[in-house]
Scaffold this motif. Structure first.
Motif, PDB file in Angstrom:
ATOM      1  N   VAL A 147       0.924  -0.990   0.093  1.00  0.00           N
ATOM      2  CA  VAL A 147       0.058  -0.124   0.273  1.00  0.00           C
ATOM      3  C   VAL A 147       0.927   1.175   0.129  1.00  0.00           C
ATOM      4  O   VAL A 147       0.726   2.300  -0.325  1.00  0.00           O
ATOM      5  CB  VAL A 147      -0.858   0.232   1.361  1.00  0.00           C
ATOM      6  CG1 VAL A 147      -1.390   1.575   1.716  1.00  0.00           C
ATOM      7  CG2 VAL A 147      -1.928  -0.764   1.125  1.00  0.00           C
ATOM      8  N   LYS A 148       1.403   1.208   1.243  1.00  0.00           N
ATOM      9  CA  LYS A 148       2.841   2.425   1.223  1.00  0.00           C
ATOM     10  C   LYS A 148       3.287   2.937   0.246  1.00  0.00           C
ATOM     11  O   LYS A 148       3.343   4.274  -0.815  1.00  0.00           O
ATOM     12  CB  LYS A 148       3.747   1.567   2.297  1.00  0.00           C
ATOM     13  CG  LYS A 148       4.800   3.669   2.090  1.00  0.00           C
ATOM     14  CD  LYS A 148       5.326   3.615   3.787  1.00  0.00           C
ATOM     15  CE  LYS A 148       6.972   4.085   3.907  1.00  0.00           C
ATOM     16  NZ  LYS A 148       7.562   4.041   4.818  1.00  0.00           N
ATOM     17  N   THR A 207     -10.932  -1.083  -1.152  1.00  0.00           N
ATOM     18  CA  THR A 207     -11.541  -2.197  -0.527  1.00  0.00           C
ATOM     19  C   THR A 207     -11.057  -2.765   0.435  1.00  0.00           C
ATOM     20  O   THR A 207      -9.222  -2.844   0.132  1.00  0.00           O
ATOM     21  CB  THR A 207     -11.313  -3.242  -1.723  1.00  0.00           C
ATOM     22  OG1 THR A 207     -10.207  -4.163  -2.402  1.00  0.00           O
ATOM     23  CG2 THR A 207     -12.292  -3.201  -2.851  1.00  0.00           C
ATOM     24  N   SER A 208     -11.190  -3.440   1.400  1.00  0.00           N
ATOM     25  CA  SER A 208     -10.811  -3.664   2.875  1.00  0.00           C
ATOM     26  C   SER A 208     -10.599  -5.778   2.519  1.00  0.00           C
ATOM     27  O   SER A 208     -11.538  -6.028   1.757  1.00  0.00           O
ATOM     28  CB  SER A 208     -12.063  -3.356   3.843  1.00  0.00           C
ATOM     29  OG  SER A 208     -11.272  -4.092   4.892  1.00  0.00           O
ATOM     30  N   PRO A 209     -10.392  -6.051   2.893  1.00  0.00           N
ATOM     31  CA  PRO A 209      -8.414  -5.115   3.555  1.00  0.00           C
ATOM     32  C   PRO A 209      -7.350  -4.958   2.883  1.00  0.00           C
ATOM     33  O   PRO A 209      -6.038  -4.444   3.572  1.00  0.00           O
ATOM     34  CB  PRO A 209      -7.999  -6.364   4.912  1.00  0.00           C
ATOM     35  CG  PRO A 209      -7.635  -7.857   4.228  1.00  0.00           C
ATOM     36  CD  PRO A 209      -9.319  -7.603   3.279  1.00  0.00           C
ATOM     37  N   GLU A 241      -4.312   8.340   7.189  1.00  0.00           N
ATOM     38  CA  GLU A 241      -6.165   7.353   8.851  1.00  0.00           C
ATOM     39  C   GLU A 241      -7.310   6.482   7.480  1.00  0.00           C
ATOM     40  O   GLU A 241      -7.635   5.531   8.426  1.00  0.00           O
ATOM     41  CB  GLU A 241      -6.564   8.109   8.808  1.00  0.00           C
ATOM     42  CG  GLU A 241      -5.599   9.274  10.468  1.00  0.00           C
ATOM     43  CD  GLU A 241      -6.367  10.826  10.746  1.00  0.00           C
ATOM     44  OE1 GLU A 241      -6.048  10.349  11.898  1.00  0.00           O
ATOM     45  OE2 GLU A 241      -6.635  11.171   9.942  1.00  0.00           O
ATOM     46  N   CYS A 242      -7.657   7.651   6.770  1.00  0.00           N
ATOM     47  CA  CYS A 242      -8.559   6.209   6.038  1.00  0.00           C
ATOM     48  C   CYS A 242      -7.827   4.963   5.503  1.00  0.00           C
ATOM     49  O   CYS A 242      -8.351   3.854   5.477  1.00  0.00           O
ATOM     50  CB  CYS A 242      -8.579   7.426   4.804  1.00  0.00           C
ATOM     51  SG  CYS A 242      -9.903   6.845   3.540  1.00  0.00           S
ATOM     52  N   LEU A 243      -6.409   4.895   4.711  1.00  0.00           N
ATOM     53  CA  LEU A 243      -6.525   3.691   4.433  1.00  0.00           C
ATOM     54  C   LEU A 243      -5.556   2.843   5.911  1.00  0.00           C
ATOM     55  O   LEU A 243      -5.920   2.172   5.277  1.00  0.00           O
ATOM     56  CB  LEU A 243      -4.634   3.992   3.758  1.00  0.00           C
ATOM     57  CG  LEU A 243      -4.714   4.683   2.945  1.00  0.00           C
ATOM     58  CD1 LEU A 243      -3.313   4.662   1.993  1.00  0.00           C
ATOM     59  CD2 LEU A 243      -5.503   4.396   1.547  1.00  0.00           C
TER      60      LEU A 243
END
Length: 276
Positions: free
Chosen positions: A49-50, A106-108, A132-134
């Motif tokens: 993600v990062k 989408t999660s996760p 914070e959202c992620l």
């Protein structure tokens, strides 16, 4: 449950909470965080993600800077999204005016998701960072509490560090007072704020009345605290001489920025004094 419990059981529950040692609780929380950091799946997803979002942000300074709420996947159901910009090229020509491109993760795994083209007027901007959202998406919503705790938590942190005061008991004593102070400040300085509508929604949920007002919600919380015999802060060791130093400490905490409205030093002192 609380109203039906026998006095002896309730007393044991309260005593158990009050005698919980704060250092032990903090150690357990720290241990949990370290265990999560060692989990291969969490580590790999977080790293991916990062990497993805850093790549995007380097190339487009305006991308993924705002967190918004959009109705998705149906009317009346809301989710968080990241504003990626405006439609360009053929999409811009064929879509109505003043549309924004919103990426709904989408999660996760937030590296997959949906691309929505939404009228700007149909989005609600959220005072939350992309990080914070992620974090909330990665945790399946469990990290929501860390994405904006407000004045209640920022008072509780310095109080818990200086007095033998259980975190939950401090938050319970502060909650109705902070809610009332926030409502006064919002009505005086930000009468159009979406936070006022949220207070009304909370009141309707708490009271079960469709016509309940934000003040009804505050009254409901006060009555609940009275029914549960929530003790004032003075019984936990605080006094008026501690107000100034606790307020000074709370103003430097990051969660205070997530309060529905910025409270002045005078307002914060009034809150703490009222909770004594």
């Amino acid at each position: 449950f609380f109203f039906q419990a026998e006095d002896g059981i309730r007393d044991k529950l309260v005593t158990g909470v009050q005698t919980c040692a704060l250092p032990i609780c903090r150690s357990m929380i720290g241990l949990g965080e370290r265990l999560l950091a060692r989990m291969p799946i969490v580590r790999s997803v977080s790293g991916s993600v990062k990497q993805v979002f850093e790549t995007v942000l380097k190339g487009q300074s305006g991308a993924f800077r705002d967190v918004v709420l959009v109705e998705f996947p149906r009317i009346g159901s809301w989710t968080m999204g990241l504003v990626a910009g405006r439609p360009e090229g053929e999409l811009k020509d064929k879509l109505p005016e003043d549309m924004v491109t919103v990426y709904v993760p989408t999660s996760p795994n937030p590296t997959s998701g949906y691309i929505l083209f939404v009228p700007r007027v149909d989005t609600i901007r959220v005072d939350m960072s992309v990080d914070e959202c992620l974090r909330m998406v990665l945790s399946g919503g469990l990290a929501l509490a860390n994405a904006g705790l407000g004045a209640v938590h920022d008072f509780a942190a310095p109080i818990g560090g200086r007095f033998p005061a259980p975190h939950g008991a401090v938050c319970a004593a502060l909650l109705p007072v902070v809610m009332a102070a926030n409502l006064r400040a919002l009505r005086e300085r930000a009468p159009q704020s979406v936070a006022l509508r949220r207070y009304e929604e909370i009141a309707r949920l708490l009271t079960g009345r469709a016509q309940a007002t934000a003040d009804d919600g505050v009254a409901w919380v006060k009555e609940l605290c009275a029914a549960l015999a929530v003790a004032p802060l003075r019984t936990l060791g605080l006094s008026e001489s501690d107000v100034a130093s606790v307020v000074a400490s709370s103003q430097q905490a990051s969660s205070m920025k997530a309060n529905p409205i910025a409270l002045s030093e005078v307002e914060l002192r009034d809150v703490l004094t009222a909770a004594l």
